[in-house]
Design a protein around this motif. Structure first.
Motif, PDB file in Angstrom:
ATOM      1  N   ALA A  92      -2.226 -11.776  31.820  1.00 38.52           N
ATOM      2  CA  ALA A  92      -2.480 -13.211  31.682  1.00 38.52           C
ATOM      3  C   ALA A  92      -3.295 -13.528  30.430  1.00 38.52           C
ATOM      4  O   ALA A  92      -2.947 -14.435  29.669  1.00 38.52           O
ATOM      5  N   ASP A  93      -4.373 -12.772  30.187  1.00 34.53           N
ATOM      6  CA  ASP A  93      -5.188 -13.025  28.994  1.00 34.53           C
ATOM      7  C   ASP A  93      -4.385 -12.781  27.717  1.00 34.53           C
ATOM      8  O   ASP A  93      -4.509 -13.527  26.743  1.00 34.53           O
ATOM      9  N   GLU A  94      -3.575 -11.743  27.711  1.00 28.63           N
ATOM     10  CA  GLU A  94      -2.759 -11.443  26.530  1.00 28.63           C
ATOM     11  C   GLU A  94      -1.749 -12.555  26.271  1.00 28.63           C
ATOM     12  O   GLU A  94      -1.522 -12.939  25.120  1.00 28.63           O
ATOM     13  N   ALA A  95      -1.156 -13.081  27.331  1.00 27.60           N
ATOM     14  CA  ALA A  95      -0.184 -14.162  27.180  1.00 27.60           C
ATOM     15  C   ALA A  95      -0.852 -15.420  26.632  1.00 27.60           C
ATOM     16  O   ALA A  95      -0.309 -16.085  25.741  1.00 27.60           O
ATOM     17  N   VAL A  96      -2.031 -15.744  27.152  1.00 18.03           N
ATOM     18  CA  VAL A  96      -2.770 -16.904  26.648  1.00 18.03           C
ATOM     19  C   VAL A  96      -3.152 -16.682  25.185  1.00 18.03           C
ATOM     20  O   VAL A  96      -3.015 -17.582  24.356  1.00 18.03           O
ATOM     21  N   PHE A  97      -3.617 -15.473  24.854  1.00 17.64           N
ATOM     22  CA  PHE A  97      -3.974 -15.152  23.475  1.00 17.64           C
ATOM     23  C   PHE A  97      -2.779 -15.361  22.545  1.00 17.64           C
ATOM     24  O   PHE A  97      -2.900 -16.011  21.506  1.00 17.64           O
ATOM     25  N   ALA A  98      -1.630 -14.832  22.899  1.00 19.12           N
ATOM     26  CA  ALA A  98      -0.447 -14.941  22.036  1.00 19.12           C
ATOM     27  C   ALA A  98      -0.012 -16.394  21.875  1.00 19.12           C
ATOM     28  O   ALA A  98       0.315 -16.840  20.774  1.00 19.12           O
ATOM     29  N   GLU A  99      -0.024 -17.146  22.958  1.00 18.87           N
ATOM     30  CA  GLU A  99       0.368 -18.559  22.890  1.00 18.87           C
ATOM     31  C   GLU A  99      -0.656 -19.358  22.089  1.00 18.87           C
ATOM     32  O   GLU A  99      -0.306 -20.204  21.264  1.00 18.87           O
ATOM     33  N   PHE A 100      -1.950 -19.085  22.310  1.00 17.51           N
ATOM     34  CA  PHE A 100      -3.010 -19.747  21.557  1.00 17.51           C
ATOM     35  C   PHE A 100      -2.862 -19.468  20.065  1.00 17.51           C
ATOM     36  O   PHE A 100      -2.905 -20.378  19.237  1.00 17.51           O
ATOM     37  N   PHE A 101      -2.723 -18.214  19.726  1.00 20.78           N
ATOM     38  CA  PHE A 101      -2.650 -17.811  18.326  1.00 20.78           C
ATOM     39  C   PHE A 101      -1.444 -18.454  17.647  1.00 20.78           C
ATOM     40  O   PHE A 101      -1.527 -18.924  16.508  1.00 20.78           O
ATOM     41  N   THR A 102      -0.317 -18.497  18.336  1.00 19.85           N
ATOM     42  CA  THR A 102       0.891 -19.116  17.791  1.00 19.85           C
ATOM     43  C   THR A 102       0.674 -20.603  17.563  1.00 19.85           C
ATOM     44  O   THR A 102       1.040 -21.135  16.508  1.00 19.85           O
ATOM     45  N   ALA A 103       0.072 -21.282  18.533  1.00 22.80           N
ATOM     46  CA  ALA A 103      -0.187 -22.718  18.383  1.00 22.80           C
ATOM     47  C   ALA A 103      -1.133 -22.977  17.206  1.00 22.80           C
ATOM     48  O   ALA A 103      -0.890 -23.876  16.393  1.00 22.80           O
ATOM     49  N   ALA A 104      -2.171 -22.179  17.085  1.00 27.01           N
ATOM     50  CA  ALA A 104      -3.114 -22.357  15.974  1.00 27.01           C
ATOM     51  C   ALA A 104      -2.426 -22.102  14.636  1.00 27.01           C
ATOM     52  O   ALA A 104      -2.610 -22.859  13.679  1.00 27.01           O
ATOM     53  N   ALA A 105      -1.626 -21.061  14.570  1.00 26.29           N
ATOM     54  CA  ALA A 105      -0.969 -20.681  13.315  1.00 26.29           C
ATOM     55  C   ALA A 105       0.039 -21.715  12.845  1.00 26.29           C
ATOM     56  O   ALA A 105       0.295 -21.834  11.647  1.00 26.29           O
ATOM     57  N   THR A 106       0.599 -22.458  13.766  1.00 26.15           N
ATOM     58  CA  THR A 106       1.623 -23.432  13.408  1.00 26.15           C
ATOM     59  C   THR A 106       1.082 -24.858  13.335  1.00 26.15           C
ATOM     60  O   THR A 106       1.853 -25.804  13.243  1.00 26.15           O
ATOM     61  N   GLY A 107      -0.243 -24.996  13.399  1.00 24.09           N
ATOM     62  CA  GLY A 107      -0.845 -26.308  13.231  1.00 24.09           C
ATOM     63  C   GLY A 107      -0.860 -27.170  14.470  1.00 24.09           C
ATOM     64  O   GLY A 107      -1.183 -28.356  14.390  1.00 24.09           O
ATOM     65  N   GLU A 108      -0.548 -26.611  15.618  1.00 26.94           N
ATOM     66  CA  GLU A 108      -0.590 -27.356  16.871  1.00 26.94           C
ATOM     67  C   GLU A 108      -2.013 -27.274  17.431  1.00 26.94           C
ATOM     68  O   GLU A 108      -2.280 -26.635  18.448  1.00 26.94           O
ATOM     69  N   ARG A 109      -2.934 -27.936  16.733  1.00 28.16           N
ATOM     70  CA  ARG A 109      -4.366 -27.787  17.014  1.00 28.16           C
ATOM     71  C   ARG A 109      -4.755 -28.231  18.424  1.00 28.16           C
ATOM     72  O   ARG A 109      -5.576 -27.586  19.065  1.00 28.16           O
ATOM     73  N   GLU A 110      -4.189 -29.311  18.918  1.00 28.69           N
ATOM     74  CA  GLU A 110      -4.550 -29.775  20.260  1.00 28.69           C
ATOM     75  C   GLU A 110      -4.123 -28.757  21.308  1.00 28.69           C
ATOM     76  O   GLU A 110      -4.877 -28.450  22.233  1.00 28.69           O
ATOM     77  N   ASP A 111      -2.907 -28.226  21.173  1.00 28.57           N
ATOM     78  CA  ASP A 111      -2.450 -27.198  22.106  1.00 28.57           C
ATOM     79  C   ASP A 111      -3.308 -25.947  21.981  1.00 28.57           C
ATOM     80  O   ASP A 111      -3.661 -25.321  22.986  1.00 28.57           O
ATOM     81  N   ALA A 112      -3.642 -25.580  20.751  1.00 28.51           N
ATOM     82  CA  ALA A 112      -4.480 -24.399  20.539  1.00 28.51           C
ATOM     83  C   ALA A 112      -5.846 -24.580  21.207  1.00 28.51           C
ATOM     84  O   ALA A 112      -6.353 -23.654  21.852  1.00 28.51           O
ATOM     85  N   MET A 113      -6.434 -25.751  21.070  1.00 23.85           N
ATOM     86  CA  MET A 113      -7.739 -25.993  21.706  1.00 23.85           C
ATOM     87  C   MET A 113      -7.628 -25.959  23.228  1.00 23.85           C
ATOM     88  O   MET A 113      -8.511 -25.427  23.897  1.00 23.85           O
TER      89      MET A 113
END
Length: 159
Positions: A92-113
């Motif tokens: 679960a933590d790894e999945a959240v990390f990967a999704e978070f990192f992807t959102a941050a990298a692509t400029g989806e700041r609200e989703d990343a936060m």
């Protein structure tokens, strides 16, 4: 089992398999596992990045990744759980990390936060998103054949 132990165990609970993740997210999970494995894993990550990107860009990418993951580990709400490097499960933590990192990298700041709040204390949301965005941009430049944002519909399966 204490409440904190139960919460940590939920972070390790398998929620998917590496082969079902988009390639960029599977790579991020692998990079996280390598980094957390200590000096040998970090050296292997450096070698992979230097091979893919060249030594200068590989070093810059590794530094950015180190900053983001270091911030995540220092300011996590609880210990970040991960699976062994060779494990095919995604926790679960790894999945959240990967999704978070992807959102941050692509400029989806609200989703990343929104995702980062699951990982770190609220005061660290913006600095963590900024660090992940910088590292993610470098990873994207180093892998034009496999962009960090290749969202595909996920199938609902259980294992």
């Amino acid at each position: 089992m204490t409440a904190q132990t139960q919460t940590a165990a939920r972070g390790a609970m398998p929620v998917g398999a590496l082969e079902t993740l988009p390639p960029d997210q599977a790579r991020l999970v692998r990079y996280l596992r390598l980094w957390c494995d200590g000096p040998d894993g970090q050296a292997a990550l450096w070698n992979e990045l230097a091979t893919r990107m060249g030594p200068t860009e590989g070093r810059a990418c590794l530094s950015a990744f180190e900053a983001a993951v270091g911030m995540l580990l220092r300011h996590s709400r609880r210990p970040l759980m991960r699976h062994h490097l060779e494990c095919s499960c995604v926790g679960a933590d790894e999945a959240v990390f990967a999704e978070f990192f992807t959102a941050a990298a692509t400029g989806e700041r609200e989703d990343a936060m929104m995702l980062a709040v699951l990982l770190v204390h609220p005061a660290m949301l913006m600095p963590l998103v900024d660090a992940a965005q910088q590292a993610g941009l470098r990873l994207r430049r180093g892998a034009p054949q496999a962009p960090l944002h290749d969202r595909q519909p996920l199938t609902m399966t259980r294992h």
